[in-house]
Design a protein around this motif. Structure first.
Motif, short mmCIF file in Angstrom:
data_model
loop_
_atom_site.label_atom_id
_atom_site.label_comp_id
_atom_site.label_asym_id
_atom_site.label_seq_id
_atom_site.Cartn_x
_atom_site.Cartn_y
_atom_site.Cartn_z
N UNK A 222 -8.18 -9.09 4.50
CA UNK A 222 -9.43 -9.73 4.11
C UNK A 222 -9.15 -10.88 3.14
N UNK A 223 -10.20 -11.65 2.86
CA UNK A 223 -10.04 -12.80 1.98
C UNK A 223 -9.76 -12.40 0.54
N UNK A 224 -10.11 -11.18 0.15
CA UNK A 224 -9.81 -10.74 -1.22
C UNK A 224 -8.50 -9.96 -1.28
N UNK A 225 -7.68 -10.14 -0.24
CA UNK A 225 -6.32 -9.59 -0.19
C UNK A 225 -6.29 -8.08 -0.15
N UNK A 226 -7.30 -7.49 0.48
CA UNK A 226 -7.22 -6.08 0.85
C UNK A 226 -6.95 -6.01 2.34
N UNK A 227 -6.60 -4.82 2.79
CA UNK A 227 -6.25 -4.62 4.20
C UNK A 227 -7.24 -3.67 4.85
N UNK A 228 -7.66 -3.98 6.08
CA UNK A 228 -8.42 -3.03 6.89
C UNK A 228 -7.45 -1.96 7.38
N UNK A 229 -7.84 -0.71 7.27
CA UNK A 229 -6.90 0.36 7.61
C UNK A 229 -6.61 0.38 9.11
N UNK A 230 -5.33 0.52 9.50
CA UNK A 230 -4.99 0.67 10.91
C UNK A 230 -5.18 2.09 11.38
N UNK A 231 -5.28 3.01 10.42
CA UNK A 231 -5.45 4.44 10.67
C UNK A 231 -5.82 5.08 9.34
N UNK A 232 -6.59 6.17 9.39
CA UNK A 232 -6.95 6.87 8.16
C UNK A 232 -5.75 7.56 7.52
N UNK A 233 -4.62 7.59 8.20
CA UNK A 233 -3.39 8.07 7.56
C UNK A 233 -3.15 7.37 6.23
N UNK A 234 -3.47 6.08 6.16
CA UNK A 234 -3.17 5.30 4.95
C UNK A 234 -3.94 5.83 3.75
N UNK A 235 -5.29 5.85 3.76
CA UNK A 235 -5.98 6.36 2.57
C UNK A 235 -5.81 7.86 2.35
N UNK A 236 -5.74 8.63 3.43
CA UNK A 236 -5.61 10.09 3.26
C UNK A 236 -4.28 10.46 2.61
N UNK A 237 -3.20 9.86 3.06
CA UNK A 237 -1.88 10.17 2.50
C UNK A 237 -1.79 9.66 1.07
N UNK A 238 -2.35 8.48 0.81
CA UNK A 238 -2.27 7.90 -0.53
C UNK A 238 -3.16 8.60 -1.54
N UNK A 239 -3.95 9.57 -1.12
CA UNK A 239 -4.73 10.35 -2.07
C UNK A 239 -3.85 11.07 -3.08
#
Length: 427
Positions: A222-239
């Protein structure tokens, strides 16, 4: 990420693992870089120690009114102060270089993973169910959906471009029913905790699960330098990132139904028709956080949870053990579930379940400790699709096609469809 200490002690094992993954040996260059890093750190420590000692000696020389010695020591301290910043900068540069190289090295496969260059070396582990037999001709999902008036690819292209789909009416409800069924199964029977995670994440989260830096081209930013998740693995694992967990509370099991976003940069020309390979799709994800001793058993359990989805939908599928050349970057071992698609007359992946060992945990600095042992260990992480909803919709459409072009609703989904048992052409 691999441990540089392990690499120093197991250089041959690393090079053998890289060879299995069709990569060049790196152990000697890594060890040389690490030795340079350690030498600079030692030099810096010696300089700091000498500066501290010389500073004390100045006071003693001045107390003894030995001005000549005091001036000599002051010059030595000044010289060290001038020299040390360059050494510190070199230390940071070498540390960053080593970290960057380590971050791009794939995980080490388990010993029982089949060795091969690509998917041709994958091994069929088991086959479940049988292919459907009909009197009518099988059709592909896009033929069925367009004939029903419930899949609109041209309309989606006008709005968003290629690799998007508008799903309408009864098929939209069927897709929603699939997601709700999967969530209920995993939370009520398989012990996963439902999560509604962020769909936008920071660089650190993508780095933690291994998408960055190697696979940036496959992602949307995104323009604010965040990423759209390619899979919920990313936020779930990073919990569990940057945490020390209580070992007695492991395993942790999370599930989420989210949209997923992928640029499909490496798939130009593949699966361009239909909704098999999309920039945006829905998926139920499974993530487990375990200790070092139970992750292998958890991998089998997770795969069985994903399989149960297909069994209850009455779909024929096979389980494949991926070869070293086809396995994902962060995985130590992966099972793919491949569902039978009559319209394509072939099996296609619908779930991928991987055990990653402590590879992601090192990148996230996620640890656990037990009451019986001193110190901490890195957790082990696992992830899997439970399953990809769009592909499950494809499989249901193709496998439950009737001769008149309608689609029968699988029994397990009927309650989620308000009792509806058949999907017919839109009025």
């Amino acid at each position: 990420m691999l441990d540089i200490k392990w690499i120093r002690e197991n250089a041959a094992a690393l090079d053998d693992a890289l060879a299995k993954r069709r990569a060049e040996p790196l152990s000697q260059s890594l060890i040389a870089l690490d030795e340079r890093r350690r030498a600079i750190l030692l030099s810096l420590q010696d300089m700091q120690s000498r500066r501290n000692a010389a500073s004390k000696e100045i006071g003693a020389a001045m107390a003894q009114k030995n001005s000549e010695l005091a001036e000599k020591l002051k010059a030595e301290v000044a010289d060290l102060k001038d020299t040390m910043p360059a050494v510190e900068e070199e230390s940071r540069r070498i540390e960053a270089e080593l970290s960057d190289v380590l971050s791009r090295i794939p995980n080490v496969p388990l010993d029982d993973v089949p060795v091969g260059a690509d998917e041709a070396a994958n091994v069929v582990t088991r086959i479940v169910g049988a292919k459907p037999t009909w009197n009518h001709k099988p059709l592909e999902h896009f033929e069925i959906g367009e004939a029903l008036g419930l899949l609109d690819f041209e309309g989606a292209a006008r709005i968003a471009g290629s690799r998007f789909t508008i799903v309408k009416g009864q098929l939209a409800r069927l897709e929603r029913a699939l997601g709700q069924f999967m969530l209920d199964l995993h939370t009520q029977e398989h012990g996963y905790v439902e999560i509604q995670p962020p769909l936008l994440v920071r660089d650190e989260a993508m780095y933690g699960t291994g998408q960055l830096p190697k696979f940036a081209d496959d992602l949307f930013r995104t323009t604010d330098e965040r990423w759209l998740i390619p899979t919920a693995e990313v936020p779930l694992t990073n919990m569990v990132r940057e945490q020390i967990l209580e070992g007695e509370k492991l395993p942790l099991r999370f599930t989420a139904l989210t949209p997923c976003f992928r640029s499909e940069a490496g798939s130009a020309g593949r699966d361009t028709r239909g909704m098999l390979r999309q920039h945006q799709f829905n998926k139920v994800e499974l993530v487990s956080i375990t200790d070092a001793d139970t992750s292998i058993d958890e991998h089998e359990r997770m795969t069985a949870c994903a399989e149960e989805v297909l069994k209850r939908l009455g779909l024929h599928y096979r389980v494949m053990t991926l070869s070293t050349g086809d396995m994902g970057f962060g995985a130590r071992k992966t099972y793919d579930l491949e569902v039978w698609l009559p319209g394509q007359d072939t099996y296609r992946e619908i779930s991928s379940c991987s055990v990653c060992g402590d590879f992601q945990a090192r990148r996230m600095n996620a640890r656990y400790r037990t009451k019986e042992e001193k110190g901490t260990k890195f957790v082990h992480t696992l992830n899997g699709s439970g399953v990809a909803i769009g592909r499950a919709l494809i499989a249901v459409i193709e496998n439950y096609l009737n001769e008149d072009g309608s689609v029968t609703v699988p029994d397990v989904l009927v309650p989620y469809m308000g009792g509806q048992r058949r999907i017919e052409k839109a009025a």
